[in-house]
Structures are given as C-alpha cells and as structure tokens.
Design a protein around this motif. Structure first.
Motif, PDB file in Angstrom:
ATOM      1  N   THR A 137       0.110 -39.412 -36.988  1.00 20.44           N
ATOM      2  CA  THR A 137       0.341 -38.134 -37.665  1.00 20.44           C
ATOM      3  C   THR A 137       0.632 -36.963 -36.735  1.00 20.44           C
ATOM      4  O   THR A 137       0.821 -35.846 -37.209  1.00 20.44           O
ATOM      5  CB  THR A 137      -0.863 -37.757 -38.549  1.00 20.44           C
ATOM      6  N   ARG A 138       0.666 -37.190 -35.435  1.00 23.10           N
ATOM      7  CA  ARG A 138       1.017 -36.124 -34.494  1.00 23.10           C
ATOM      8  C   ARG A 138       1.465 -36.761 -33.188  1.00 23.10           C
ATOM      9  O   ARG A 138       1.105 -37.899 -32.881  1.00 23.10           O
ATOM     10  CB  ARG A 138      -0.183 -35.205 -34.237  1.00 23.10           C
ATOM     11  N   GLN A 139       2.250 -36.041 -32.405  1.00 22.31           N
ATOM     12  CA  GLN A 139       2.647 -36.548 -31.102  1.00 22.31           C
ATOM     13  C   GLN A 139       1.421 -36.637 -30.200  1.00 22.31           C
ATOM     14  O   GLN A 139       0.715 -35.652 -30.013  1.00 22.31           O
ATOM     15  CB  GLN A 139       3.686 -35.626 -30.462  1.00 22.31           C
ATOM     16  N   VAL A 140       1.183 -37.820 -29.650  1.00 24.79           N
ATOM     17  CA  VAL A 140       0.065 -38.022 -28.740  1.00 24.79           C
ATOM     18  C   VAL A 140       0.595 -38.665 -27.470  1.00 24.79           C
ATOM     19  O   VAL A 140       1.798 -38.894 -27.320  1.00 24.79           O
ATOM     20  CB  VAL A 140      -1.042 -38.893 -29.385  1.00 24.79           C
ATOM     21  N   VAL A 199       6.075 -41.918 -35.602  1.00 18.81           N
ATOM     22  CA  VAL A 199       5.289 -40.742 -35.227  1.00 18.81           C
ATOM     23  C   VAL A 199       5.851 -39.511 -35.919  1.00 18.81           C
ATOM     24  O   VAL A 199       7.066 -39.290 -35.929  1.00 18.81           O
ATOM     25  CB  VAL A 199       5.312 -40.528 -33.695  1.00 18.81           C
ATOM     26  N   TRP A 200       4.963 -38.714 -36.516  1.00 19.95           N
ATOM     27  CA  TRP A 200       5.369 -37.413 -37.034  1.00 19.95           C
ATOM     28  C   TRP A 200       5.635 -36.515 -35.841  1.00 19.95           C
ATOM     29  O   TRP A 200       4.742 -36.180 -35.081  1.00 19.95           O
ATOM     30  CB  TRP A 200       4.263 -36.842 -37.928  1.00 19.95           C
ATOM     31  N   GLU A 201       6.891 -36.115 -35.652  1.00 22.32           N
ATOM     32  CA  GLU A 201       7.303 -35.481 -34.408  1.00 22.32           C
ATOM     33  C   GLU A 201       7.043 -33.985 -34.343  1.00 22.32           C
ATOM     34  O   GLU A 201       7.031 -33.398 -33.265  1.00 22.32           O
ATOM     35  CB  GLU A 201       8.807 -35.733 -34.171  1.00 22.32           C
ATOM     36  N   GLU A 202       6.853 -33.339 -35.469  1.00 24.32           N
ATOM     37  CA  GLU A 202       6.703 -31.888 -35.453  1.00 24.32           C
ATOM     38  C   GLU A 202       5.295 -31.493 -35.007  1.00 24.32           C
ATOM     39  O   GLU A 202       4.326 -32.189 -35.308  1.00 24.32           O
ATOM     40  CB  GLU A 202       7.005 -31.311 -36.836  1.00 24.32           C
ATOM     41  N   ASP A 203       5.212 -30.350 -34.306  1.00 19.40           N
ATOM     42  CA  ASP A 203       3.916 -29.887 -33.803  1.00 19.40           C
ATOM     43  C   ASP A 203       3.211 -29.036 -34.860  1.00 19.40           C
ATOM     44  O   ASP A 203       2.897 -27.866 -34.657  1.00 19.40           O
ATOM     45  CB  ASP A 203       4.103 -29.100 -32.501  1.00 19.40           C
ATOM     46  N   ALA A 219       1.790 -48.305 -44.648  1.00 23.72           N
ATOM     47  CA  ALA A 219       1.145 -48.482 -43.342  1.00 23.72           C
ATOM     48  C   ALA A 219       0.032 -49.518 -43.369  1.00 23.72           C
ATOM     49  O   ALA A 219      -0.746 -49.611 -44.324  1.00 23.72           O
ATOM     50  CB  ALA A 219       0.590 -47.151 -42.852  1.00 23.72           C
ATOM     51  N   ASP A 220      -0.046 -50.275 -42.271  1.00 28.27           N
ATOM     52  CA  ASP A 220      -1.195 -51.137 -42.012  1.00 28.27           C
ATOM     53  C   ASP A 220      -2.251 -50.378 -41.205  1.00 28.27           C
ATOM     54  O   ASP A 220      -3.424 -50.733 -41.227  1.00 28.27           O
ATOM     55  CB  ASP A 220      -0.751 -52.377 -41.224  1.00 28.27           C
ATOM     56  N   GLY A 221      -1.792 -49.361 -40.474  1.00 25.64           N
ATOM     57  CA  GLY A 221      -2.700 -48.556 -39.669  1.00 25.64           C
ATOM     58  C   GLY A 221      -2.268 -47.106 -39.652  1.00 25.64           C
ATOM     59  O   GLY A 221      -1.066 -46.809 -39.686  1.00 25.64           O
ATOM     60  N   LEU A 222      -3.245 -46.189 -39.618  1.00 27.15           N
ATOM     61  CA  LEU A 222      -2.979 -44.763 -39.482  1.00 27.15           C
ATOM     62  C   LEU A 222      -3.742 -44.235 -38.277  1.00 27.15           C
ATOM     63  O   LEU A 222      -4.932 -44.544 -38.105  1.00 27.15           O
ATOM     64  CB  LEU A 222      -3.443 -43.985 -40.714  1.00 27.15           C
ATOM     65  N   LEU A 223      -3.063 -43.465 -37.440  1.00 26.07           N
ATOM     66  CA  LEU A 223      -3.724 -42.736 -36.362  1.00 26.07           C
ATOM     67  C   LEU A 223      -3.691 -41.279 -36.779  1.00 26.07           C
ATOM     68  O   LEU A 223      -2.633 -40.651 -36.806  1.00 26.07           O
ATOM     69  CB  LEU A 223      -3.022 -42.959 -35.025  1.00 26.07           C
ATOM     70  N   THR A 224      -4.855 -40.742 -37.150  1.00 25.63           N
ATOM     71  CA  THR A 224      -4.929 -39.421 -37.768  1.00 25.63           C
ATOM     72  C   THR A 224      -5.640 -38.401 -36.878  1.00 25.63           C
ATOM     73  O   THR A 224      -6.366 -38.758 -35.955  1.00 25.63           O
ATOM     74  CB  THR A 224      -5.684 -39.499 -39.108  1.00 25.63           C
ATOM     75  N   MET A 225      -5.438 -37.139 -37.228  1.00 25.72           N
ATOM     76  CA  MET A 225      -6.146 -36.026 -36.611  1.00 25.72           C
ATOM     77  C   MET A 225      -7.130 -35.473 -37.642  1.00 25.72           C
ATOM     78  O   MET A 225      -7.102 -35.841 -38.820  1.00 25.72           O
ATOM     79  CB  MET A 225      -5.176 -34.914 -36.189  1.00 25.72           C
ATOM     80  N   LEU A 226      -7.968 -34.528 -37.237  1.00 27.07           N
ATOM     81  CA  LEU A 226      -8.916 -33.938 -38.180  1.00 27.07           C
ATOM     82  C   LEU A 226      -8.223 -33.087 -39.234  1.00 27.07           C
ATOM     83  O   LEU A 226      -8.835 -32.692 -40.230  1.00 27.07           O
ATOM     84  CB  LEU A 226      -9.976 -33.124 -37.439  1.00 27.07           C
ATOM     85  N   THR A 227      -6.918 -32.812 -39.041  1.00 26.30           N
ATOM     86  CA  THR A 227      -6.147 -32.024 -40.017  1.00 26.30           C
ATOM     87  C   THR A 227      -5.715 -32.852 -41.220  1.00 26.30           C
ATOM     88  O   THR A 227      -5.272 -32.290 -42.221  1.00 26.30           O
ATOM     89  CB  THR A 227      -4.893 -31.432 -39.344  1.00 26.30           C
ATOM     90  N   GLU A 228      -5.840 -34.182 -41.140  1.00 26.58           N
ATOM     91  CA  GLU A 228      -5.415 -35.042 -42.246  1.00 26.58           C
ATOM     92  C   GLU A 228      -6.591 -35.406 -43.141  1.00 26.58           C
ATOM     93  O   GLU A 228      -7.650 -35.796 -42.648  1.00 26.58           O
ATOM     94  CB  GLU A 228      -4.764 -36.336 -41.732  1.00 26.58           C
ATOM     95  N   ARG A 229      -6.393 -35.298 -44.439  1.00 21.87           N
ATOM     96  CA  ARG A 229      -7.425 -35.653 -45.404  1.00 21.87           C
ATOM     97  C   ARG A 229      -7.194 -37.091 -45.880  1.00 21.87           C
ATOM     98  O   ARG A 229      -6.209 -37.377 -46.573  1.00 21.87           O
ATOM     99  CB  ARG A 229      -7.387 -34.674 -46.578  1.00 21.87           C
ATOM    100  N   VAL A 230      -8.085 -37.965 -45.481  1.00 25.15           N
ATOM    101  CA  VAL A 230      -7.985 -39.372 -45.885  1.00 25.15           C
ATOM    102  C   VAL A 230      -9.006 -39.571 -46.999  1.00 25.15           C
ATOM    103  O   VAL A 230     -10.175 -39.882 -46.763  1.00 25.15           O
ATOM    104  CB  VAL A 230      -8.252 -40.315 -44.697  1.00 25.15           C
TER     105      VAL A 230
END
Length: 319
Positions: free
Chosen positions: A9-12, A28-32, A47-58
């Motif tokens: 969900t974010r560039q890492v 990858v979601w490319e926007e900052d 998706a089989d897998g999500l790599l999320t940040m605290l900004t995403e509500r799962v």
C-alpha cells in the motif's frame, strides 16, 4: 503454476519488494499518500497478501471481500487499524514489526521529552522571529531533566529502551503496566506504581501503551489533575489513548507544564489544530520510527512475514 498476488500500500524499501517478488506477483501503490479506500478494496479482492501501513483500515468490509487473502503484514508495531478477531475467524495471518523500531522510537520519545521540558522548539521560533534582544536570567527557562522522575505508562520493549536512556540522565524511573516487569526493575531500577501514584510523582510522563478498548482515553481530565503543574506529558503511543480536549485544557489552564506529541486522535492534523496554537506543545507528524535504517528493517520484516506465509510456513512475527 500461478504465482500468488501481493499488494503493497505504499512505496517501501526496494530490497523488501524484491524479496517478496521471488515468491509472488507484487503491485505497489506508487503515490506518496494513503491508497484510496475503493482502490484498496479492489486490490484486496485479488490479493493473497497485503503489506499495509497504519493508514489502512483492514476491517470486516475489506476482509469479507478478500476471499483469497492469507496474510496481512502491517508495517508498524501497533495494529489497531486491523480487526484481528475478524481476520482470525477467516484464518488470515496478521503480523506486525516489533523490535526493529524499538530504539528509534525510544530516541524520539526522549527527544520530545527534552524538547518540551527545555522549550527547545519555542526557543527556536523565538530566535527565528527576531525576538531575541538580550540575555535574561529567566529567558525561556524550562524544567530540569537530570535527576528528575520519569513515569512510563506501558513498559514494553520501547518503554524499557526509554528507561535505559533515562538512567543515563540519573532519572528515577517509575512505571505502570498491566503486569509487573521484574526484568526491567532489575536492569534499570524501575519501580512499579499504580497509575495515580505514578502521575502524582512523575516530572515527565511518557505514554507508550498500545491502543485497545481498555486504553482508549486512558489519560483524561482526572489523570491530568493529578499531575504536577511543572510536569511534562509525552505521547508516542496512539492519539486515542488520551482525551485530547482534556489535555488541551490542562495545558491552557497550566495544570501541567508542557506536552510533546507525536500522535493524535485524528491524523494528519489540520494546520489550525488547537494544539498547534500553544507555545508549550512540541508537535510532530507521527515520526516515531522514522529513520532510514529503521524503516528499511520494518519493510524487510513485513516482507519476510508475507513470504513465510505464502510458502506455507509460520510468520516471523505473528500478532
């Protein structure tokens, strides 16, 4: 054989992405900026897998649509943005990134403590505004740090790291936690206190508890009324652990000396947020773990968790 699909969900760190690519197709979601909700929901469906940040509500909505999902790797130590019981019900692994951000977050917590106690940012603004006309014995006088009393609420790994730093400043260390931490008491000489006693005695209070139903607005008007008028409150946990209106009143009415805040109930805060109008508040945009080295390690750990699950192994750091 079709590769599993992972959405980030974010560039890492590119090293982390390349590691996942060895086992999956990665997008990858490319926007900052945070991935828009509708796009996140669409990507989660495939998706089989999500790599999320605290900004995403799962949450339930997302999980009910993500029928292929096996793992959500949250690139944070906290996971209050994720409905863990709903994921568990579906057999979806939830992971976080503990340990690797401990020292960077402890550094930031102690930096906030010092900046608020010694009025560092206020003094900097004073200088830049051209207001420094002469030296004065009371000009921007703050509070001592050396040989004062520190109260830590939430004595986990980060709390212990903050305590180690405080020990170097000759501080007396008190802590409040759900459970006693004998190892911390032994290592840094920390003393357990009930919350009210800690608040009454501490010159500096550092909030490090995770956000749970039990800790939501844990510190409010009653708790601030127990603190010394010379005390400093620091929050590097989650904004929701504190009643922000009560904190604002405590600062304005001088029930406490100052506050250092890296987290807020609603983020990002607008430029006209009441806290930003107060000279005795040091406010930061949630940068507790924001060093290049730490964010690299967080991304690599999240990637390792995803790859482990996709390869049929147990995750490295399960929640």
């Amino acid at each position: 054989m079709t590769k599993p699909v992972v959405f980030v969900t974010r560039q890492v760190a590119s090293e982390a992405i390349e590691y996942v690519k060895e086992a999956a197709e990665v997008e990858v979601w490319e926007e900052d900026r945070p991935c828009p909700r509708e796009i996140l929901l669409q990507k989660a469906e495939q998706a089989d897998g999500l790599l999320t940040m605290l900004t995403e509500r799962v949450d339930e909505e997302l999980l009910s649509r993500a029928r292929k999902l096996k793992v959500v790797a949250n690139m944070a130590v906290g996971y209050d943005n994720i409905d863990v019981p709903a994921a568990k019900k579906r057999g979806i692994h939830i992971t976080n990134t503990p340990d690797v951000l401990t020292e960077a977050t402890a550094d930031l917590a102690f930096a906030l403590l010092m900046a608020a106690g010694r009025r560092i940012t206020e003094a900097n603004r004073f200088l830049l505004a051209g207001e420094w006309k002469s030296w004065s014995p009371t000009l921007l006088a703050g509070q001592n740090i050396y040989h004062t009393t520190l109260g830590i609420i939430g004595m986990g790994r980060i709390g212990e790291a903050v305590a180690r730093r405080a020990k170097g400043f000759g501080m007396r260390i008190l802590y409040h936690n759900r459970r006693r931490r004998p190892e911390a008491e032994l290592e840094v000489g920390a003393q357990y206190r009930e919350l009210d006693d800690l608040l009454r005695q501490a010159d500096y209070v550092v909030m490090l508890t995770p956000l749970t139903p039990d800790t939501a607005k844990m510190i409010g008007e009653r708790e601030f009324s127990l603190m010394k008028p010379t005390s400093v409150f620091v929050n590097v946990s989650r904004g929701g652990t504190v009643d922000e209106e009560a904190l604002y009143r405590a600062l304005v009415e001088k029930k406490i000396w100052a506050a250092g805040l890296d987290v807020f109930q609603k983020e990002p805060v607008p430029p006209d947020h009441p806290f930003l109008t107060l000279p005795n508040v040091v406010a930061l945009p949630h940068i507790g773990s924001a060093t290049y080295q730490t964010r690299m390690e967080m991304a690599k750990l999240a990637a390792a968790n995803i790859r482990a699950v996709l390869e049929g192994k147990e995750p490295v750091t399960p929640v």
